[in-house]
Design an enzyme around this catalytic site. Structure first.
Site, mmCIF file in Angstrom:
data_model
loop_
_atom_site.group_PDB
_atom_site.id
_atom_site.type_symbol
_atom_site.label_atom_id
_atom_site.label_comp_id
_atom_site.label_asym_id
_atom_site.label_seq_id
_atom_site.Cartn_x
_atom_site.Cartn_y
_atom_site.Cartn_z
ATOM 1 N N HIS A 1 0.857 -1.191 0.000
ATOM 2 C CA HIS A 1 0.000 0.000 0.000
ATOM 3 C C HIS A 1 0.894 1.244 0.000
ATOM 4 O O HIS A 1 1.972 1.227 0.602
ATOM 5 C CB HIS A 1 -0.909 -0.021 1.234
ATOM 6 C CG HIS A 1 -1.967 1.036 1.178
ATOM 7 N ND1 HIS A 1 -1.711 2.343 1.519
ATOM 8 C CD2 HIS A 1 -3.266 0.992 0.784
ATOM 9 C CE1 HIS A 1 -2.822 3.053 1.351
ATOM 10 N NE2 HIS A 1 -3.777 2.255 0.907
ATOM 11 N N SER B 1 -10.227 7.314 -3.095
ATOM 12 C CA SER B 1 -11.467 8.073 -2.861
ATOM 13 C C SER B 1 -12.676 7.509 -3.602
ATOM 14 O O SER B 1 -13.490 8.255 -4.140
ATOM 15 C CB SER B 1 -11.259 9.557 -3.216
ATOM 16 O OG SER B 1 -10.271 10.122 -2.375
ATOM 17 N N GLY C 1 -10.749 2.815 1.039
ATOM 18 C CA GLY C 1 -10.255 3.187 2.363
ATOM 19 C C GLY C 1 -11.365 3.816 3.193
ATOM 20 O O GLY C 1 -12.198 3.121 3.781
HETATM 21 C C1 PEP Z 1 -6.770 3.107 0.328
HETATM 22 O O1 PEP Z 1 -6.388 3.281 1.455
HETATM 23 O O2 PEP Z 1 -6.381 2.101 -0.302
HETATM 24 C C2 PEP Z 1 -7.681 4.083 -0.261
HETATM 25 C C3 PEP Z 1 -7.973 3.954 -1.529
HETATM 26 O O3 PEP Z 1 -8.161 5.060 0.562
HETATM 27 P P1 PEP Z 1 -9.366 6.057 0.230
HETATM 28 O O4 PEP Z 1 -10.480 5.249 -0.359
HETATM 29 O O5 PEP Z 1 -9.727 6.684 1.535
HETATM 30 O O6 PEP Z 1 -8.846 7.061 -0.753
#
Ligand code: PEP
Length: 252
Positions: A97, A215, A236
């Site tokens: 990640h 997001s 996320g």
């Molecule tokens: C993630 O942590 O893999 C991620 C995509 O976070 P978010 O959806 O909050 O952007």
């Protein structure tokens, strides 16, 4: 047919009690409302894996870890091995990640080893790649992502790479509220798939699920997931709210 997958990455969030509530809500809503064959995964903090797994029982929702060690065993205080995850029956693990790359100095070389350890233990790695903002702005994002995939995965056999799930996550879109447009996502997913096809052949490339992360929300998931090379999402922030997460699953 490639598997459709929506994985929630809880990161370092939720108390144990909150984790139990979120799990119960997601499990219930998925059972009642999700009729399509989407694999739903909750990547919880290590400490909750065991209890979330037993809470899920034989529900179609699975658990995943957020990381594993590049070592098998030994004096590595605080680390968790792929073998330990296997021994608990955890089927998935996120590898590389961008937060691990950024805050814990994980590089492609280490991630190649972690991928090997996960596969050797029978886990499915969810291998993350994606470019930071300055790389997107200077136009070298395709080259960087191809390099991440190449250095992290191209030592694998054709059989082994087909056991990997890839998550394309532009770093500038993670936790920022700024989502890649569906066109940007499709372009990069196609770049990754073509790169795999050039090395392993089209059949192998076509069998690998490539998830989009950055997001993803209930209101943009449908458009992103409609792209031909987007096979689901790594989610996320929105995975911390049961209703929002399940709406994303339903969009897949
Ligand atoms: C993630 O942590 O893999 C991620 C995509 O976070 P978010 O959806 O909050 O952007």
């Amino acid at each position: 047919m490639r598997k459709k997958i929506v994985a929630g990455n809880w990161k370092m969030n939720k108390t144990w009690e909150e984790a139990r509530i979120l799990t119960a809500e997601v499990m219930g809503m998925v059972a009642d409302e999700v009729t399509r064959p989407v694999e739903v995964i909750l990547c919880t903090p290590f400490v909750y894996l065991s209890s979330v797994k037993s809470q899920l029982g034989n529900s179609r929702v699975k658990v995943g870890a957020q990381n594993c060690s590049e070592h098998d065993a030994g004096a590595y205080t605080g680390e968790i091995s792929a073998g330990m995850l296997q021994s608990m029956g955890v089927p998935y693990v996120i590898i590389g990640h961008s937060e691990r790359r950024q805050y814990f100095a994980e590089n492609n070389k280490t991630l190649a080893v972690k991928t090997d350890k996960a596969l050797a233990s029978g886990l499915t790695p969810i291998f993350c790649c994606g470019e930071p903002l300055e790389i997107r702005e200077n136009g070298t994002h395709e080259a960087l992502v191809k390099q991440q995939v190449e250095e992290g995965l191209f030592h694998l056999s054709a059989d082994a790479i087909q056991k990997v799930v890839i998550a394309y996550e532009p770093v500038w879109a993670i936790g920022t509220g700024k989502t890649a447009t569906s066109q940007q996502a499709q372009e990069m997913h196609a770049v990754i798939r073509r790169h795999i096809a050039a090395k392993y052949g089209q059949m192998v490339a076509d069998s690998i699920s490539i998830l989009y992360g950055g997001s993803v929300k209930a209101d943009n998931a449908k458009e992103l997931f409609a792209c031909p090379d987007v096979d689901g999402g790594l989610v996320g922030g929105a995975s911390l709210k049961s209703r929002e997460f399940v709406e994303i699953v339903k969009a897949c």
